[in-house]
Design an enzyme around this catalytic site. Structure first.
Site, PDB file in Angstrom:
ATOM      1  CB  SER A 146      -0.918  -0.060   1.227  1.00 31.34           C
ATOM      2  OG  SER A 146      -1.794   1.024   1.252  1.00 31.34           O
ATOM      3  CE  LYS A 164      -0.057   2.201  -3.825  1.00 33.07           C
ATOM      4  NZ  LYS A 164       0.633   0.936  -4.133  1.00 33.07           N
TER       5      LYS A 164
HETATM    6  C1  HXC Z   1      -2.456  12.626 -16.815  1.00 36.96           C
HETATM    7  C2  HXC Z   1      -1.901  10.511 -17.615  1.00 36.96           C
HETATM    8  C3  HXC Z   1      -0.520  10.739 -17.294  1.00 36.96           C
HETATM    9  C4  HXC Z   1      -0.170  12.002 -16.703  1.00 36.96           C
HETATM   10  C5  HXC Z   1      -0.724   8.745 -18.147  1.00 36.96           C
HETATM   11  N1  HXC Z   1      -1.964   9.283 -18.140  1.00 36.96           N
HETATM   12  N2  HXC Z   1       0.177   9.613 -17.633  1.00 36.96           N
HETATM   13  N3  HXC Z   1      -2.849  11.433 -17.374  1.00 36.96           N
HETATM   14  N4  HXC Z   1      -1.170  12.895 -16.472  1.00 36.96           N
HETATM   15  N5  HXC Z   1       1.081  12.285 -16.361  1.00 36.96           N
HETATM   16  C6  HXC Z   1      -3.175   8.684 -18.682  1.00 36.96           C
HETATM   17  C7  HXC Z   1      -3.080   8.535 -20.186  1.00 36.96           C
HETATM   18  O1  HXC Z   1      -3.306   9.769 -20.855  1.00 36.96           O
HETATM   19  C8  HXC Z   1      -4.187   7.507 -20.463  1.00 36.96           C
HETATM   20  O2  HXC Z   1      -5.450   8.101 -20.480  1.00 36.96           O
HETATM   21  C9  HXC Z   1      -4.112   6.621 -19.230  1.00 36.96           C
HETATM   22  O3  HXC Z   1      -3.412   7.364 -18.201  1.00 36.96           O
HETATM   23  C10 HXC Z   1      -3.346   5.332 -19.501  1.00 36.96           C
HETATM   24  O4  HXC Z   1      -2.068   5.678 -19.993  1.00 36.96           O
HETATM   25  P1  HXC Z   1      -1.134   4.593 -20.747  1.00 36.96           P
HETATM   26  O5  HXC Z   1       0.192   5.193 -20.903  1.00 36.96           O
HETATM   27  O6  HXC Z   1      -1.866   4.075 -21.930  1.00 36.96           O
HETATM   28  O7  HXC Z   1      -1.162   3.384 -19.697  1.00 36.96           O
HETATM   29  P2  HXC Z   1      -0.097   2.277 -19.431  1.00 36.96           P
HETATM   30  O8  HXC Z   1       0.838   2.092 -20.581  1.00 36.96           O
HETATM   31  O9  HXC Z   1      -0.846   1.101 -18.946  1.00 36.96           O
HETATM   32  O10 HXC Z   1       0.803   2.882 -18.249  1.00 36.96           O
HETATM   33  C11 HXC Z   1       0.273   2.985 -16.930  1.00 36.96           C
HETATM   34  C12 HXC Z   1       0.898   4.200 -16.195  1.00 36.96           C
HETATM   35  C13 HXC Z   1       2.423   4.193 -16.346  1.00 36.96           C
HETATM   36  C14 HXC Z   1       0.468   4.144 -14.746  1.00 36.96           C
HETATM   37  C15 HXC Z   1       0.349   5.479 -16.843  1.00 36.96           C
HETATM   38  O11 HXC Z   1       2.968   5.308 -15.729  1.00 36.96           O
HETATM   39  C16 HXC Z   1       3.027   2.944 -15.835  1.00 36.96           C
HETATM   40  O12 HXC Z   1       3.018   1.904 -16.487  1.00 36.96           O
HETATM   41  N6  HXC Z   1       3.592   2.934 -14.639  1.00 36.96           N
HETATM   42  C17 HXC Z   1       4.197   1.742 -14.038  1.00 36.96           C
HETATM   43  C18 HXC Z   1       5.383   2.074 -13.219  1.00 36.96           C
HETATM   44  C19 HXC Z   1       5.068   3.071 -12.134  1.00 36.96           C
HETATM   45  O13 HXC Z   1       4.248   3.966 -12.290  1.00 36.96           O
HETATM   46  N7  HXC Z   1       5.753   2.925 -11.019  1.00 36.96           N
HETATM   47  C20 HXC Z   1       5.614   3.858  -9.942  1.00 36.96           C
HETATM   48  C21 HXC Z   1       4.755   3.281  -8.926  1.00 36.96           C
HETATM   49  S1  HXC Z   1       4.951   4.281  -7.533  1.00 36.96           S
HETATM   50  P3  HXC Z   1      -6.185   8.490 -21.899  1.00 36.96           P
HETATM   51  O14 HXC Z   1      -7.527   9.021 -21.504  1.00 36.96           O
HETATM   52  O15 HXC Z   1      -5.300   9.515 -22.548  1.00 36.96           O
HETATM   53  O16 HXC Z   1      -6.285   7.194 -22.681  1.00 36.96           O
HETATM   54  C22 HXC Z   1       3.713   4.060  -6.520  1.00 36.96           C
HETATM   55  C23 HXC Z   1       3.957   4.613  -5.173  1.00 36.96           C
HETATM   56  C24 HXC Z   1       2.917   5.545  -4.766  1.00 36.96           C
HETATM   57  O17 HXC Z   1       2.747   3.513  -6.848  1.00 36.96           O
HETATM   58  C25 HXC Z   1       3.249   6.178  -3.446  1.00 36.96           C
HETATM   59  C26 HXC Z   1       4.524   6.969  -3.443  1.00 36.96           C
HETATM   60  C27 HXC Z   1       4.874   7.544  -2.088  1.00 36.96           C
END
Ligand code: HXC
Length: 280
Positions: A146, A164
């Protein structure tokens, strides 16, 4: 490994770690392997999964890397089956796969919000649901990763906070259903953790932004990945046998100082990015 733990603590155990190719989850897997467990590292990209497993093997552990997206139930179930076929009943599941980006509610589409809910919350559901048939019962432990976001609202993180918070309640509810089967269901809720993808996303400008985050942490520093791995090891050890259905914060006391400052910093970074893109 922390010196209160022995290097044979998890000998004979099998661990299945989603999001295990990097960050906290990979570090937990490495720690488990160093304590003697066989670890399966699950990630979306097969090359990254295999490379992450190779790092564990190089450190002397036994590991395999498999590709599955936690949003794909059938793929995940296939990964559990493959690990079960290879090593037998699964003792430990880390549901760690997560996604994040910095955006206020008005800066994201419905699909953007749903994407993080799908990866974090539905992905955790898929992981625990698919795991059950392959778990050692009694004896297994499930740990969902989480975040302090689950109880501390943070601006520009509504999607993550909602996901979360859902994970916490999923785990607590699950503990009622699976306690009688001898499966412990737990969560770890970290705050800021150094050298992770999450922090790189939250603080893309590096040191300057991080100093603002540190200033709001009572212990005055971020967690190390070792801090988180120590807790994850303790929770699957015999010393934690009676801990069930709870989410453990590991945040240096951040919950007590609130998320407003972090949210203000994130909102400012979104504004900076808009200006840089020429949309003042
Ligand atoms: C607004 C956004 C955006 C941004 C993506 N989207 N980035 N919207 N601002 N910066 C939107 C896109 O426009 C799209 O909507 C939708 O999200 C899906 O985007 P995709 O790129 O097609 O999705 P996908 O390839 O599945 O990627 C998922 C992701 C990406 C979450 C966007 O960042 C990812 O794969 N992340 C995995 C690794 C990660 O994030 N690790 C960190 C975890 S940290 P539309 O409407 O345009 O289709 C964590 C800790 C939290 O969780 C707590 C910290 C203290």
């Amino acid at each position: 490994m922390h010196d209160v733990f022995t290097s044979d603590l998890l000998v004979g155990k099998v661990a299945f770690v989603t999001g295990g190719t990097s960050g906290i989850n990979h570090h937990i897997a490495l720690r488990y392997a160093k304590a003697g467990a066989r670890v399966a590292l699950i990630g979306r990209n097969v090359e990254k999964a295999e490379a992450a497993a190779a790092v564990v093997r190089k450190a002397g552990g036994e590991a395999v890397g498999l590709s599955a997206d936690v949003r794909d139930y059938a793929g995940l179930e296939g990964a559990f089956k493959a690990v079960h076929d290879r090593w037998g009943e699964i003792d430990i599941v880390i549901a760690g796969a997560a996604g994040n980006f910095v955006a206020p509610v008005l800066g994201m589409s419905s699909n953007g919000f749903r994407t993080v809910i799908d990866i974090d919350l539905v992905g955790t559901f898929n992981t625990v649901r698919a795991a059950f048939a392959f778990l050692r019962r009694p004896g297994a432990a499930i740990i969902a990763i989480s975040a302090s976001h689950s109880t501390m609202p943070v601006a520009a993180q509504a999607h993550v906070c909602a996901a979360k918070a859902g994970i916490d309640m999923l785990i607590k509810s699950l503990s009622l259903e699976w306690g009688s089967q001898g499966v412990r269901c737990l969560g770890i809720a970290p705050g800021a953790v150094e050298n992770t993808e999450g922090m790189r996303r939250l603080a893309p400008n590096g040191a300057e932004n991080l100093q603002q985050i540190f200033a709001s942490i009572p212990l005055g520093r971020q967690a190390t990945r070792d801090d988180i791995a120590d807790l994850a090891l303790f929770l699957v050890s015999g010393a934690a046998n009676y801990i069930n259905g709870t989410i453990i914060s590991i945040d240096g006391g951040s919950l007590n100082s609130g998320g407003q400052r972090i949210g203000e910093m994130l909102m400012a970074s979104v504004e900076d990015a808009r200006v840089e893109r020429g949309h003042p």
